[in-house]
Write a protein that holds these residues in place. Sequence first.
Motif, short mmCIF file in Angstrom:
data_model
loop_
_atom_site.label_atom_id
_atom_site.label_comp_id
_atom_site.label_asym_id
_atom_site.label_seq_id
_atom_site.Cartn_x
_atom_site.Cartn_y
_atom_site.Cartn_z
N HIS A 106 0.82 -1.21 0.00
CA HIS A 106 0.00 0.00 0.00
C HIS A 106 0.86 1.26 0.00
CE1 HIS A 106 -2.77 -3.10 1.46
NE2 HIS A 106 -3.73 -2.36 0.98
N ARG A 107 2.00 1.18 -0.65
CA ARG A 107 2.95 2.29 -0.65
C ARG A 107 2.54 3.36 -1.66
NH1 ARG A 107 9.37 1.59 -2.03
NH2 ARG A 107 10.08 3.67 -1.41
N VAL A 108 2.61 4.62 -1.27
CA VAL A 108 2.30 5.73 -2.17
C VAL A 108 3.33 6.84 -1.97
CG1 VAL A 108 -0.17 5.26 -2.22
CG2 VAL A 108 0.72 6.88 -0.54
N GLN A 109 3.58 7.58 -3.04
CA GLN A 109 4.42 8.77 -2.96
C GLN A 109 3.58 9.93 -2.45
OE1 GLN A 109 7.56 8.74 -3.49
NE2 GLN A 109 7.96 6.93 -4.74
N TYR A 110 4.11 10.67 -1.51
CA TYR A 110 3.34 11.72 -0.83
C TYR A 110 2.75 12.74 -1.81
CZ TYR A 110 2.39 15.83 2.04
OH TYR A 110 1.79 16.91 2.63
N ILE A 111 3.60 13.43 -2.57
CA ILE A 111 3.10 14.49 -3.45
C ILE A 111 2.19 13.92 -4.52
CG2 ILE A 111 3.75 16.26 -5.12
CD1 ILE A 111 6.22 16.84 -3.50
N ASP A 112 2.58 12.80 -5.13
CA ASP A 112 1.78 12.22 -6.21
C ASP A 112 0.38 11.86 -5.72
OD1 ASP A 112 4.04 12.48 -7.69
OD2 ASP A 112 4.44 10.33 -7.91
N TYR A 113 0.31 11.19 -4.56
CA TYR A 113 -1.01 10.77 -4.06
C TYR A 113 -1.83 11.97 -3.61
CZ TYR A 113 -4.61 8.07 -1.69
OH TYR A 113 -5.82 7.54 -1.31
N MET A 114 -1.20 12.92 -2.95
CA MET A 114 -1.93 14.12 -2.52
C MET A 114 -2.50 14.86 -3.73
SD MET A 114 -1.96 14.57 0.87
CE MET A 114 -1.91 16.30 1.34
N ASP A 115 -1.69 15.04 -4.76
CA ASP A 115 -2.15 15.76 -5.94
C ASP A 115 -3.25 15.00 -6.68
OD1 ASP A 115 -0.54 17.93 -5.54
OD2 ASP A 115 0.86 17.50 -7.16
N GLU A 116 -3.11 13.68 -6.73
CA GLU A 116 -4.13 12.86 -7.40
C GLU A 116 -5.48 13.00 -6.69
OE1 GLU A 116 -5.04 8.11 -8.25
OE2 GLU A 116 -3.03 8.75 -7.68
N THR A 117 -5.46 12.89 -5.36
CA THR A 117 -6.70 13.01 -4.58
C THR A 117 -7.22 14.43 -4.64
OG1 THR A 117 -5.85 11.30 -3.10
CG2 THR A 117 -7.75 12.55 -2.34
N ALA A 118 -6.31 15.40 -4.56
CA ALA A 118 -6.72 16.80 -4.60
C ALA A 118 -7.36 17.16 -5.94
CB ALA A 118 -5.52 17.70 -4.32
N SER A 119 -6.89 16.55 -7.01
CA SER A 119 -7.48 16.80 -8.33
C SER A 119 -8.92 16.30 -8.37
CB SER A 119 -6.65 16.13 -9.42
OG SER A 119 -5.36 16.70 -9.49
N ASP A 120 -9.16 15.12 -7.79
CA ASP A 120 -10.53 14.59 -7.72
C ASP A 120 -11.43 15.52 -6.92
OD1 ASP A 120 -9.84 12.34 -9.17
OD2 ASP A 120 -9.35 11.16 -7.39
N LEU A 121 -10.84 16.15 -5.92
CA LEU A 121 -11.61 17.00 -5.01
C LEU A 121 -11.71 18.44 -5.50
CD1 LEU A 121 -13.04 17.12 -2.24
CD2 LEU A 121 -10.79 17.44 -1.18
N GLY A 122 -10.80 18.83 -6.40
CA GLY A 122 -10.78 20.20 -6.89
C GLY A 122 -10.04 21.17 -6.00
N VAL A 123 -9.04 20.66 -5.27
CA VAL A 123 -8.30 21.54 -4.35
C VAL A 123 -6.80 21.55 -4.63
CG1 VAL A 123 -10.02 21.27 -2.53
CG2 VAL A 123 -8.05 19.72 -2.59
N LYS A 124 -6.37 20.99 -5.73
CA LYS A 124 -4.96 21.05 -6.08
C LYS A 124 -4.59 22.48 -6.43
CE LYS A 124 -1.52 19.28 -9.35
NZ LYS A 124 -1.30 18.43 -10.55
N PRO A 125 -3.50 23.01 -5.86
CA PRO A 125 -3.14 24.41 -6.13
C PRO A 125 -2.82 24.63 -7.60
CG PRO A 125 -1.37 23.28 -4.94
CD PRO A 125 -2.56 22.37 -4.90
N ASN A 126 -3.29 25.74 -8.13
CA ASN A 126 -3.08 26.09 -9.54
C ASN A 126 -1.87 27.03 -9.63
OD1 ASN A 126 -3.16 27.22 -12.15
ND2 ASN A 126 -5.38 26.91 -12.27
N LEU A 127 -0.71 26.45 -9.92
CA LEU A 127 0.53 27.23 -9.92
C LEU A 127 0.54 28.30 -11.01
CD1 LEU A 127 3.32 24.62 -9.12
CD2 LEU A 127 2.77 26.69 -7.83
N PHE A 128 0.00 27.99 -12.16
CA PHE A 128 0.02 28.95 -13.26
C PHE A 128 -0.81 30.19 -12.91
CE2 PHE A 128 0.87 24.92 -15.49
CZ PHE A 128 2.09 25.25 -16.08
N SER A 129 -1.94 29.97 -12.29
CA SER A 129 -2.78 31.08 -11.85
C SER A 129 -2.08 31.89 -10.77
CB SER A 129 -4.12 30.56 -11.35
OG SER A 129 -4.91 31.60 -10.82
N LEU A 130 -1.45 31.19 -9.83
CA LEU A 130 -0.77 31.88 -8.74
C LEU A 130 0.39 32.72 -9.24
CD1 LEU A 130 -0.69 29.11 -5.97
CD2 LEU A 130 -1.99 31.24 -5.93
#
Length: 529
Positions: free
Chosen positions: A427-451
Amino acid sequence: MSAKKIAVIGAGVSGLGAIKSCLEEGLEPVCFEKSNDIGGLWRYEEIPESGSPGIYKSLTCNTSKEMTAFSDYPAPDNYPNYMHNSKMMDYLRLYATHFGLIKHIQFLTKVCSVRKCHDFSSSGQWDVVVETDGKQKTYVFDEVMICSGHYTEKYLPLQDFAGITKFRGKYLHSWEYKNPDNFVGKRVVVVGIGNSGADVAGEISSVAEQVFLSTRRGAWVWNRVWNNGNPMDITLFTRYNRIIQKFYPTFLINRWAEDKLNARFNHANYGLQATHRFLSHQSTVSDDLPNRIIIGKVLMKPNVKEFTETSAILEDGTEESIDASVFATGYTFSFPFLEDDLAILDSRHSMFKFVFPPQLEKPTLAFIGILQPVGATIPISELQSRWVVRVFAGLEKLPSENDMMANINRRRRKMAKEFVNSPRDIHRVQYIDYMDETASDLGVKPNLFSLLLWDTKLAKEIFFGPCTPYQYRLQGPGKWAGARTAILTQRDRIFKPLRTRCSNTLGLPPLVSFGSKVPVLSFFSLFPC
């Protein structure tokens, strides 16, 4: 319309995040906790109850406070970067009090069973039977969040160690180990070189006559204090580093990472040379182990072949007289309250993104925190809960069963290719990859280009600085007004507990940057995987 009722099983770090996430979406959580307190794994007890987590008194977090925090509640700035279990409990109490979570928890309440209601195919509801003061009560819940963790059922493969029943000394699992007092002057073999095995061996060696640390495949060992004295994960887990890593072949990353760790101490000379490459298996965090080895208090040994009445025979043919053995052999997944239904949990623990059983007719049951992140667990389990409650509330939809199973199988094939066959890596996951994947499903991944367009200072800190959990509160559902400030002040909180003898007359330099000017190839010396 009345709010949906959600059963939350367990009041550890995952359960607390689940309760708060339910409240954010207007759901009605009821948390069942069989002990008399919150904290789960982090609550130290001298005599743990069977089926509950058990930790040793000295246990300290392997991830730093900024990377470990809940996404809208930074740890106090005077807290140490790596928190002892007692300090972690203080933080959890502050969090639970701040958000009013305690009133939603029923303590000293054991969950006996979780079963589908008779009309589950249409209602998706669950019958939950709990026991308090010897009396059972049945509730009906619209959804269930299982937050009981996976450090409760110890894995003790005694069948693999011939002669253990003849051994006259004491043997125990690391789950039972509390402190080294019972090992004064003794000769002890510790089996297993995960984080617990390394910690226990090092601690016992301070009082024992001799400690032997037995490992089947060796380990890559790294420490909490990294380049320039910065916390390890603060340096490693940045978006800049992660992007650079993806452009380089695995063999090159392995080579640089292994050279980096061997520069601290040569693993082959210390008897720790791993049979696997760095990226292929979970590494071990230990500040003390090489120090204990170099002074001879810990001797590295191969796997134990068998026990006699008074000794351990190793696979290299050597035999060592011992008085005790500690098995740091890990844990197995156990959910004894779940009904025996392969649609809920099959033998391979098939879960969509380690959360949703894909074959249920209704997506009304979720597992929280049942994974092994390369990084902190709290932010991941909290983000899982935020996603789950949106699904429960009907605001997000899951893919079809076929698509979920296809995702599960793709992940399995990828893991089988990259990692050794080990329970620690299932059940191993990479921290940033998994957080970003879940955040994308949720709509909360930070938008760097906009920032970059409207807040360049924040964008630079998000990209070059540590990928702290506050990044996932900048936008979308659950947006927190304090997220920007938390990100821009995180370096102050990192260094404050270190500079306890600073004054205006010391002439100290400004706070150290974590990587905004890191040379392109220097990232190889940073990555844990």
